[in-house]
Design an enzyme around this catalytic site. Structure first.
Site, PDB file in Angstrom:
ATOM      1  N   LYS A  64       0.819  -1.213   0.000  1.00  0.00           N
ATOM      2  CA  LYS A  64       0.000   0.000   0.000  1.00  0.00           C
ATOM      3  C   LYS A  64       0.853   1.262   0.000  1.00  0.00           C
ATOM      4  O   LYS A  64       0.465   2.282  -0.563  1.00  0.00           O
ATOM      5  CB  LYS A  64      -0.970   0.000   1.189  1.00  0.00           C
ATOM      6  CG  LYS A  64      -2.113  -0.979   1.009  1.00  0.00           C
ATOM      7  CD  LYS A  64      -3.269  -0.661   1.950  1.00  0.00           C
ATOM      8  CE  LYS A  64      -4.409  -1.656   1.749  1.00  0.00           C
ATOM      9  NZ  LYS A  64      -5.461  -1.520   2.776  1.00  0.00           N
ATOM     10  N   LYS A 115     -12.266  -5.183  -6.203  1.00  0.00           N
ATOM     11  CA  LYS A 115     -13.038  -4.035  -6.691  1.00  0.00           C
ATOM     12  C   LYS A 115     -12.136  -2.834  -6.972  1.00  0.00           C
ATOM     13  O   LYS A 115     -12.579  -1.862  -7.574  1.00  0.00           O
ATOM     14  CB  LYS A 115     -14.154  -3.674  -5.710  1.00  0.00           C
ATOM     15  CG  LYS A 115     -13.677  -3.382  -4.316  1.00  0.00           C
ATOM     16  CD  LYS A 115     -14.786  -3.588  -3.293  1.00  0.00           C
ATOM     17  CE  LYS A 115     -14.177  -3.936  -1.955  1.00  0.00           C
ATOM     18  NZ  LYS A 115     -15.106  -4.502  -1.011  1.00  0.00           N
ATOM     19  N   LYS A 131      -6.229 -11.844  -7.747  1.00  0.00           N
ATOM     20  CA  LYS A 131      -7.450 -11.974  -6.969  1.00  0.00           C
ATOM     21  C   LYS A 131      -8.532 -11.027  -7.512  1.00  0.00           C
ATOM     22  O   LYS A 131      -8.207  -9.921  -7.940  1.00  0.00           O
ATOM     23  CB  LYS A 131      -7.104 -11.602  -5.521  1.00  0.00           C
ATOM     24  CG  LYS A 131      -8.179 -11.857  -4.505  1.00  0.00           C
ATOM     25  CD  LYS A 131      -7.678 -11.507  -3.115  1.00  0.00           C
ATOM     26  CE  LYS A 131      -8.829 -11.043  -2.245  1.00  0.00           C
ATOM     27  NZ  LYS A 131      -8.426 -10.694  -0.898  1.00  0.00           N
TER      28      LYS A 131
END
Ligand code: TRP
Length: 334
Positions: free
Chosen positions: A116, A201, A198
């Site tokens: 991140k 969204k 994976k």
């Protein structure tokens, strides 16, 4: 008496937009199955969502939407405690204590932190760094025995165990060491356009995921467009045929047919028949959840009532633990 106590389970999901089919199959659907067997606490992790920039009005709306979706997916508020993380202040209070017992080196090694940070180099904030301490608090504040988590969260769970163990050794036995609970079937649903990743969204390509809110035609269209291979046979082979295998996993979840049965069903047929069948099956399965979601979401009073009740029940459990911890670490209590 003690060994008759139901094991306690806790899990959480971030309110980051509409849930995908992957979230449903990999997480929320299992929560509904587990709630009878375990004493269950399910939480919308709205505080964790703040570790990346949010539009305030959207975060607020999504938190309620997440609660509505969890209810629509079959979480029964009479069986489970459903609440928002920010409604139970003991989580953040305990997370400070745990922060003081987590090492800089340990937090620095977290893969999600590194990923991140790389993705948002302009906002590598302290919350992103201490995220696992808050997650540990979510779990340890209830002495949860089991934590259903996806593969990407197992490292955080491991850290929660490390910190709990360290605390127990320093201050005497306080926390239960939580175990991960990984369900076998359909644990990880992959992207429809790149089956090596994976389903997420946050993928910029909306054809890569199915949203719980997608309408029937959209679901079927996305399945029809799913990336497959040129082999032509519907056969389960994760390594050689990841796209077809992923669709087979999805089909398996909703039809309960084994991989062999699915292969037989579509033997001699082309991929297009198979993809259409997957699309229709998913659309049929999601349709009642979708109507239930729409119905619940329209009833703000109902959702708020459940969340208020959940926060109250959860707070009662969490506050007991928090005061025990405060006492053990030497905070002066009145
Ligand atoms: N970090 C988890 C995720 O993003 C969500 C979460 C927060 C969670 N607290 C938790 C999951 C406690 C399990 C237990 O998926």
């Amino acid at each position: 008496m003690e060994n008759e106590r139901k094991k306690r389970i806790l899990s959480g999901i971030q309110p980051s937009g509409s849930f995908t089919l992957g979230n449903y199959i990999g997480a929320v659907r299992n929560w509904a199955k587990l709630q009878n067997e375990f004493e269950s606490l399910y939480m919308v992790a709205d505080l964790h969502a703040l570790t990346v920039r949010q539009v305030p009005a959207e975060l607020r709306a999504r938190s309620r939407e997440a609660a509505a979706m969890i209810l629509a997916a079959g979480i029964d508020p009479k069986e489970s405690i459903l609440f928002l993380q920010s409604h139970v202040p003991a989580h953040t209070q305990l997370s400070w204590i745990l922060c003081c017992n987590a090492q800089f080196g340990e937090l620095s090694r977290m893969t999600q932190f590194k990923d991140k940070s790389a993705k948002h180099p302009d906002n590598v904030n302290g919350g992103l760094f201490t995220y696992p301490a808050l997650m540990a608090a979510d779990i340890l504040v209830y002495n949860a025995d089991l934590v259903p988590v996806g593969q990407d969260q197992t490292q955080h769970l491991e850290l929660a165990r490390t910190v709990a163990n360290r605390f127990n050794n320093l201050y005497s036995l306080t926390f239960t060491l939580p175990e991960g609970y990984i369900t076998k079937e359909g644990a990880k649903i992959m992207s429809l356009t790149d089956p090596s990743r994976k389903m997420s969204k946050s993928d910029p390509n909306p054809n890569s995921f199915i949203l719980m809110n997608d309408d029937r035609d959209t679901i079927i269209r996305k399945c029809k467009r799913a990336v497959t291979d040129s082999d032509g046979a519907v056969r389960f082979d994760m390594a050689e045929k990841p796209g077809i295998s992923n669709l087979m996993c999805i089909y398996n979840v909703f039809t309960k047919k084994s991989m062999e049965e699915i292969a037989q069903e579509f033997a001699g047929q082309g991929y297009s028949e198979f993809k259409l069948a997957v699309g229709e099956t998913v659309a049929d399965a999601l349709s009642p959840i979708h109507s239930e979601y729409t119905r619940i979401l329209a009833d703000k009073t109902y959702i708020d009532e459940i969340l208020r009740d959940g926060a109250e029940k959860a707070s009662r459990l969490a506050n007991r633990m928090l005061s025990k911890v405060y006492r053990k670490v030497g905070l002066y209590q009145l």
